[in-house]
Design a protein around this motif. Structure first.
Motif, short mmCIF file in Angstrom:
data_model
loop_
_atom_site.label_atom_id
_atom_site.label_comp_id
_atom_site.label_asym_id
_atom_site.label_seq_id
_atom_site.Cartn_x
_atom_site.Cartn_y
_atom_site.Cartn_z
N ALA A 26 3.08 40.59 12.95
CA ALA A 26 2.72 41.47 14.06
C ALA A 26 1.90 42.66 13.58
N SER A 27 2.32 43.29 12.49
CA SER A 27 1.58 44.43 11.96
C SER A 27 0.22 43.99 11.43
N PHE A 28 0.18 42.80 10.85
CA PHE A 28 -1.07 42.21 10.36
C PHE A 28 -2.02 41.95 11.52
N LEU A 29 -1.50 41.38 12.59
CA LEU A 29 -2.31 40.97 13.73
C LEU A 29 -2.95 42.17 14.43
N ALA A 30 -2.20 43.27 14.54
CA ALA A 30 -2.71 44.43 15.27
C ALA A 30 -3.99 44.97 14.65
N ILE A 31 -3.97 45.23 13.34
CA ILE A 31 -5.17 45.79 12.69
C ILE A 31 -6.22 44.71 12.48
N LYS A 32 -5.79 43.45 12.40
CA LYS A 32 -6.75 42.35 12.30
C LYS A 32 -7.73 42.37 13.47
N GLU A 33 -7.23 42.58 14.67
CA GLU A 33 -8.09 42.58 15.85
C GLU A 33 -8.72 43.95 16.11
N LEU A 34 -7.94 45.01 16.00
CA LEU A 34 -8.45 46.35 16.30
C LEU A 34 -9.57 46.75 15.35
N GLY A 35 -9.42 46.40 14.06
CA GLY A 35 -10.43 46.78 13.07
C GLY A 35 -11.55 45.79 12.93
N LEU A 49 -5.07 37.84 25.67
CA LEU A 49 -5.80 38.91 26.37
C LEU A 49 -5.80 40.20 25.55
N LEU A 50 -4.64 40.56 25.01
CA LEU A 50 -4.54 41.79 24.22
C LEU A 50 -5.43 41.71 22.98
N GLN A 51 -5.49 40.56 22.36
CA GLN A 51 -6.33 40.41 21.17
C GLN A 51 -7.80 40.64 21.50
N MET A 52 -8.26 40.09 22.60
CA MET A 52 -9.67 40.27 22.98
C MET A 52 -9.98 41.72 23.33
N LEU A 80 -14.45 31.87 25.85
CA LEU A 80 -14.49 33.33 25.97
C LEU A 80 -14.12 33.98 24.64
N TYR A 81 -13.08 33.49 24.02
CA TYR A 81 -12.61 34.06 22.75
C TYR A 81 -13.69 33.91 21.67
N SER A 82 -14.38 32.77 21.65
CA SER A 82 -15.41 32.54 20.64
C SER A 82 -16.57 33.51 20.81
N VAL A 83 -16.89 33.87 22.04
CA VAL A 83 -17.96 34.83 22.28
C VAL A 83 -17.51 36.24 21.92
N VAL A 84 -16.29 36.60 22.32
CA VAL A 84 -15.76 37.93 22.03
C VAL A 84 -15.66 38.16 20.53
N THR A 85 -15.13 37.18 19.80
CA THR A 85 -14.88 37.37 18.37
C THR A 85 -16.16 37.47 17.56
N THR A 86 -17.24 36.83 18.03
CA THR A 86 -18.51 36.94 17.30
C THR A 86 -19.38 38.06 17.84
#
Length: 556
Positions: A218-227, A251-254, A333-339
């Motif tokens: 969970a701690s890994f995932l938060a900064i993985k997406e935010l940063g 949704l939160l990850q995007m 949608l996720y593929s577009v957001v992540t790139t």
């Protein structure tokens, strides 16, 4: 219908959060006293005192040197951890030391904010390596580039460039750490594991034993997406139910991926004293994003025409490489957001996207201006804005001016060099790989070329996602992508800081009736035209040989 409503909700939340986040980020870096100083100031002063930091303004050369040297020392530190993890604590699964070339690639990857992984997350690193090396870099890397873009904005607005170590500290204490803590708690509530227990063994319904990896995710995932990092604790990244349990976590990850990067145009508008400047750039990038999203959704929902001709349902035909809990639309949608955000996390396998659906993430990374990653993306946006102003000045026979400063030969040479770095780092090593190492390419024909270009584009753009299946854990791929990631990150930082330093040293010229305004809809159109002509056409021949040719060979 539900899938389309969820897209609308995602985009609406991102738009609603962009400006308030931008105002918060501006306050966090403001040289003037703000309410944030009352809480964070004492903590930061302790950090400065313990670290020996003197919060004095730096020149662009000193700022750039601080970035490169400090990041280099961080790489060396985490490389040492990777090479000795078998002898260190918090390794309950007994994971061996990382091989030297793979350790080099991984250290550069995470420090360059790329998070390209030539290893499987759960079996390649110990808990200690994940927490004190990977997560450490996941904070330090985006904080570095957020500080750099703030310095670049200050220089363009005629203010002192600031101090890198102060900017780095504020990025972590005021932006990434508070938001990551709250996000991690939410992810825990949604079912993401956060434990130091070792791999557990479960009995399947068939009576077999299955090893299930877990850890402090969970701690890994938060900064993985935010940063905008994107590296996965698990090998399959956010396609794994532990990293992405369901629709709400998806949704939160995007939202986290786009949170800071969409706020930077508003920070810029506030910084230069003209909010409309920022709004023009935000709308321009949003238009590019919508075009990319529409193209991807159309391609993925159309499916494979060859399968359609055999009577296979379109949705079923497009489900290869996608999680059933997300489906075609949310995966696209996720593929577009992540790139678009240069994050690199995936909730499906990009190698299984349709040719055009796979081309969209590739183009996002090639342009590197569809919002882009924390700091680096908006620096590229401002780079294209400077080019747009220069071209407009040439067309009307005037010396180009940007924010009251004249753009002259020195700045344009640095900008031209920056524009050349990106395609050279992608196309040259791609040609070498196709010619010299064809045995590592798992896909034949046009798709194989796309697979190779995607790997180097992802590396140069500091994204980190990949067309999986490539035999990339080899000396060639580890060394070549490591070098591409390093130069793709730091060469453009140095050249753009040099541009900022050069403009900051110039005297402002008064605005006249002939000055080309950069806060108008017309400039937005010119900016978009510049991105498409200069950026897209650079890579068009390679796209024709890859995904476009592959699409044309799909016969019903």
């Amino acid at each position: 219908m539900i899938a389309w409503i969820s897209i609308g909700i995602t985009l609406l939340l991102v738009v609603l959060l962009a400006r308030p986040t931008g105002m918060y980020v501006y306050s966090a870096f403001s040289a003037e006293g703000t309410k944030l100083d009352r809480f964070f100031g004492p903590i930061e002063r302790v950090i400065y005192r313990l670290s020996g930091i003197r919060p004095e303004n730096q020149t662009w050369k000193t700022y750039a040197a601080a970035v490169v040297i400090s990041n280099g020392l961080m790489m060396l530190l985490v490389y040492t951890v990777f090479r000795t993890q078998a002898y260190l604590p918090l390794n309950p699964s007994g994971i061996a030391n990382m091989e030297p070339r793979l350790a080099f690639n991984t250290a550069v990857s995470f420090m360059a904010n790329t998070n390209l992984q030539h290893y499987s997350g759960e079996s390649g690193l110990s808990y200690l390596s994940q927490m004190i090396a990977i997560v450490f870099m996941m904070f330090a890397s985006p904080a570095t580039l957020l500080g750099v873009v703030m310095a670049f904005m200050r220089a363009l607005s005629g203010k002192p460039m600031g101090n890198f170590f102060v900017d780095l500290t504020r990025s972590i204490t005021r932006i990434f750490l508070p938001i990551a803590i709250v996000s991690a708690l939410i992810f825990v509530a949604l079912g993401v594991p956060q434990t130091l227990e070792s791999t557990t063994v479960a009995q399947t319904l068939q009576g077999e034993e299955q090893s299930i990896a877990r850890g402090p995710m969970a701690s890994f995932l938060a900064i993985k997406e935010l940063g905008n990092n994107g590296g996965g604790f698990m090998g399959v990244n956010s396609a794994h139910p532990f990293e992405n349990p369901g629709a709400i976590s998806n949704l939160l990850q995007m939202i986290l991926m786009l949170l800071v990067t969409t706020s930077l145009p508003f920070v810029y508008g506030k910084m230069v004293g003209n909010p409309k400047q920022g709004r023009v750039l935000f709308v321009s990038m949003a238009m590019l994003f919508i075009v990319m999203l529409g193209t991807s959704l159309t391609a993925e929902n159309a499916g494979n025409p060859a399968l359609n001709a055999l009577g296979v349902d379109q949705q079923q035909g497009s489900m290869e490489g996608k999680e059933t809990r997300f489906g075609v639309t949310q995966t696209a949608l996720y593929s577009v957001v992540t790139t678009a955000s240069e994050t690199g996390a995936v909730n499906g396998m990009h190698d299984s996207l349709t040719p055009i659906g796979g081309m969209v993430p590739l183009v996002n990374m090639m342009l590197n201006t569809v919002f882009g990653g924390v700091g680096a993306g908006f620096m590229n946006v401002l780079l294209y804005a400077l080019v747009a102003v220069f071209l407009s000045g040439l067309m009307v026979g005037r010396t180009p001016e940007f924010l009251g400063k004249k753009l002259e030969g020195k700045e344009m040479m640095l900008i031209a060099l920056t524009l050349l770095i990106h395609p050279i780092l992608i196309l040259v090593p791609s040609a070498i790989a196709v010619f010299a190492y064809p045995e590592t390419i798992s896909n034949p024909g046009f798709h194989g070329l796309t697979q190779v270009m995607y790997e180097f584009t992802s590396s140069a753009a500091n994204n980190g996602s990949g067309f999986e299946g490539l035999g990339d854990n080899t000396p060639f791929w580890n060394i070549s992508t490591g070098l591409v990631m390093y130069f793709g990150r730091y060469l453009s930082v140095i050249t753009l800081l040099a541009v900022g330093g050069s403009l900051a040293a110039k005297k402002a010229v008064p605005e006249t009736i002939g000055t080309f305004r950069t806060d108008s809809a017309l400039f937005g159109v010119v900016f978009l035209g510049t991105v498409l002509i200069v950026g897209a056409l650079t890579f068009f021949p390679s796209l024709v040989l890859g995904p476009i040719a592959e699409q044309l060979t799909l016969k019903p």
